[in-house]
Design a protein around this motif. Structure first.
Motif, PDB file in Angstrom:
ATOM      1  N   SER A  19      81.561 -29.543  45.447  1.00 53.76           N
ATOM      2  CA  SER A  19      81.526 -28.604  44.319  1.00 53.76           C
ATOM      3  C   SER A  19      81.669 -27.163  44.787  1.00 53.76           C
ATOM      4  CB  SER A  19      80.209 -28.751  43.549  1.00 53.76           C
ATOM      5  OG  SER A  19      79.130 -28.212  44.300  1.00 53.76           O
ATOM      6  N   PHE A  21      79.274 -25.358  45.125  1.00 52.07           N
ATOM      7  CA  PHE A  21      78.216 -24.682  44.367  1.00 52.07           C
ATOM      8  C   PHE A  21      76.878 -24.918  45.065  1.00 52.07           C
ATOM      9  CE2 PHE A  21      75.335 -24.277  40.608  1.00 52.07           C
ATOM     10  CZ  PHE A  21      75.727 -23.012  40.198  1.00 52.07           C
ATOM     11  N   VAL A  23      72.971 -24.481  45.769  1.00 50.19           N
ATOM     12  CA  VAL A  23      71.764 -24.229  44.983  1.00 50.19           C
ATOM     13  C   VAL A  23      70.541 -24.326  45.894  1.00 50.19           C
ATOM     14  CG1 VAL A  23      70.432 -24.907  42.934  1.00 50.19           C
ATOM     15  CG2 VAL A  23      72.905 -25.310  42.996  1.00 50.19           C
ATOM     16  N   ASN A  39      70.691 -28.502  47.355  1.00 49.72           N
ATOM     17  CA  ASN A  39      71.484 -29.653  46.936  1.00 49.72           C
ATOM     18  C   ASN A  39      72.197 -30.268  48.142  1.00 49.72           C
ATOM     19  OD1 ASN A  39      73.019 -27.242  46.871  1.00 49.72           O
ATOM     20  ND2 ASN A  39      74.516 -28.093  45.452  1.00 49.72           N
ATOM     21  N   CYS A  50      70.189 -32.890  43.718  1.00 53.16           N
ATOM     22  CA  CYS A  50      70.015 -31.479  43.356  1.00 53.16           C
ATOM     23  C   CYS A  50      68.954 -30.802  44.224  1.00 53.16           C
ATOM     24  CB  CYS A  50      69.594 -31.360  41.895  1.00 53.16           C
ATOM     25  SG  CYS A  50      70.907 -31.703  40.717  1.00 53.16           S
ATOM     26  N   GLU A  52      66.419 -29.109  43.235  1.00 54.21           N
ATOM     27  CA  GLU A  52      65.075 -29.354  42.699  1.00 54.21           C
ATOM     28  C   GLU A  52      64.525 -30.678  43.222  1.00 54.21           C
ATOM     29  OE1 GLU A  52      67.790 -28.478  41.118  1.00 54.21           O
ATOM     30  OE2 GLU A  52      67.388 -27.291  39.320  1.00 54.21           O
ATOM     31  N   VAL A  72      64.754 -21.576  40.857  1.00 52.59           N
ATOM     32  CA  VAL A  72      66.068 -22.117  41.206  1.00 52.59           C
ATOM     33  C   VAL A  72      67.029 -20.958  41.365  1.00 52.59           C
ATOM     34  CG1 VAL A  72      67.879 -23.751  40.558  1.00 52.59           C
ATOM     35  CG2 VAL A  72      65.547 -24.108  39.746  1.00 52.59           C
ATOM     36  N   VAL A  80      71.965 -20.074  36.733  1.00 51.10           N
ATOM     37  CA  VAL A  80      71.786 -21.514  36.911  1.00 51.10           C
ATOM     38  C   VAL A  80      70.577 -21.994  36.123  1.00 51.10           C
ATOM     39  CG1 VAL A  80      70.302 -21.339  38.957  1.00 51.10           C
ATOM     40  CG2 VAL A  80      71.728 -23.369  38.645  1.00 51.10           C
ATOM     41  N   THR A  81      70.647 -23.204  35.639  1.00 53.78           N
ATOM     42  CA  THR A  81      69.527 -23.793  34.898  1.00 53.78           C
ATOM     43  C   THR A  81      69.383 -25.236  35.357  1.00 53.78           C
ATOM     44  OG1 THR A  81      68.658 -24.188  32.675  1.00 53.78           O
ATOM     45  CG2 THR A  81      71.021 -24.445  32.952  1.00 53.78           C
ATOM     46  N   PRO A  82      68.158 -25.732  35.494  1.00 48.76           N
ATOM     47  CA  PRO A  82      67.985 -27.107  35.981  1.00 48.76           C
ATOM     48  C   PRO A  82      68.713 -28.104  35.076  1.00 48.76           C
ATOM     49  CG  PRO A  82      65.892 -25.941  36.022  1.00 48.76           C
ATOM     50  CD  PRO A  82      66.865 -25.053  35.291  1.00 48.76           C
TER      51      PRO A  82
HETATM   52  N1  THU Z   1      72.799 -28.526  41.108  1.00 49.30           N
HETATM   53  C1  THU Z   1      71.537 -28.343  41.584  1.00 49.30           C
HETATM   54  O1  THU Z   1      71.261 -28.593  42.767  1.00 49.30           O
HETATM   55  N2  THU Z   1      70.586 -27.887  40.743  1.00 49.30           N
HETATM   56  C2  THU Z   1      70.821 -27.490  39.461  1.00 49.30           C
HETATM   57  O2  THU Z   1      69.901 -27.041  38.803  1.00 49.30           O
HETATM   58  C3  THU Z   1      72.176 -27.601  38.889  1.00 49.30           C
HETATM   59  C4  THU Z   1      73.174 -28.305  39.730  1.00 49.30           C
HETATM   60  C5  THU Z   1      73.837 -28.959  42.052  1.00 49.30           C
HETATM   61  C6  THU Z   1      74.316 -30.375  41.910  1.00 49.30           C
HETATM   62  C7  THU Z   1      75.678 -30.295  42.571  1.00 49.30           C
HETATM   63  O3  THU Z   1      75.517 -30.448  43.977  1.00 49.30           O
HETATM   64  C8  THU Z   1      76.139 -28.868  42.292  1.00 49.30           C
HETATM   65  O4  THU Z   1      74.988 -28.150  41.915  1.00 49.30           O
HETATM   66  C9  THU Z   1      77.181 -28.776  41.196  1.00 49.30           C
HETATM   67  O5  THU Z   1      76.757 -29.407  40.036  1.00 49.30           O
END
Ligand code: THU
Length: 133
Positions: A19, A21, A23, A39, A50, A52, A72, A80-82
């Motif tokens: 991703s 992305f 976190v 993550n 994730c 969290e 987070v 970002v939101t859980p």
């Molecule tokens: N992700 C998290 O780790 N926590 C969140 O609150 C939202 C999404 C991660 C999951 C995945 O590895 C990446 O962000 C993209 O969705």
């Protein structure tokens, strides 16, 4: 310990090659311990976890069970939101008053409580009175 700093440091170690992305998350327990997580993605996409979930696992492994606050952090303009699954995972160890902080790389942006993050949350109390045979 500063939750933002812990979550940011954990985010640096995020494994997010798919991703892109990253976190980070940090939990403060009611007795004052702090645990971080990031993550961890996987080539078999659904197996990724994730930030969290990582922080919760670290907390549980240390024997702690009660979350007072969770932060987070992620990059990007949108805060970002859980995800839904993580809301339920956090709920397991939270009270209605547990604080959820959402941060960007620039610091805290929003905060809410567990009761507002996941209204009508399913919990162990729903299992009462409906035991196995
Ligand atoms: N992700 C998290 O780790 N926590 C969140 O609150 C939202 C999404 C991660 C999951 C995945 O590895 C990446 O962000 C993209 O969705």
């Amino acid at each position: 310990m500063n939750l933002f700093e812990v979550a940011l440091a954990a985010r640096e170690n995020a494994y997010a090659p798919y991703s892109g992305f990253k976190v980070g998350a940090a939990i403060r327990t009611r007795d004052g311990q702090v645990f971080g997580g990031c993550n961890v993605e996987n080539a078999a996409y659904p197996q990724g976890t994730c930030a969290e979930a990582g922080a919760i696992a670290a907390m549980a492994a240390a024997g702690a069970r009660e979350i007072a606050e969770v932060l987070v952090v992620a990059g990007g303009d949108m805060t970002v939101t859980p995800c839904g699954g993580c809301r339920q995972k956090l709920s397991e160890f939270s009270g209605d008053d547990t604080v959820i902080v959402m941060a960007g790389l620039d610091g805290e942006r929003e905060r809410t409580t567990m009761a507002d993050l996941l209204p009508g949350r399913f919990s162990v109390t729903h299992l009462d009175g409906e035991k196995h045979d």
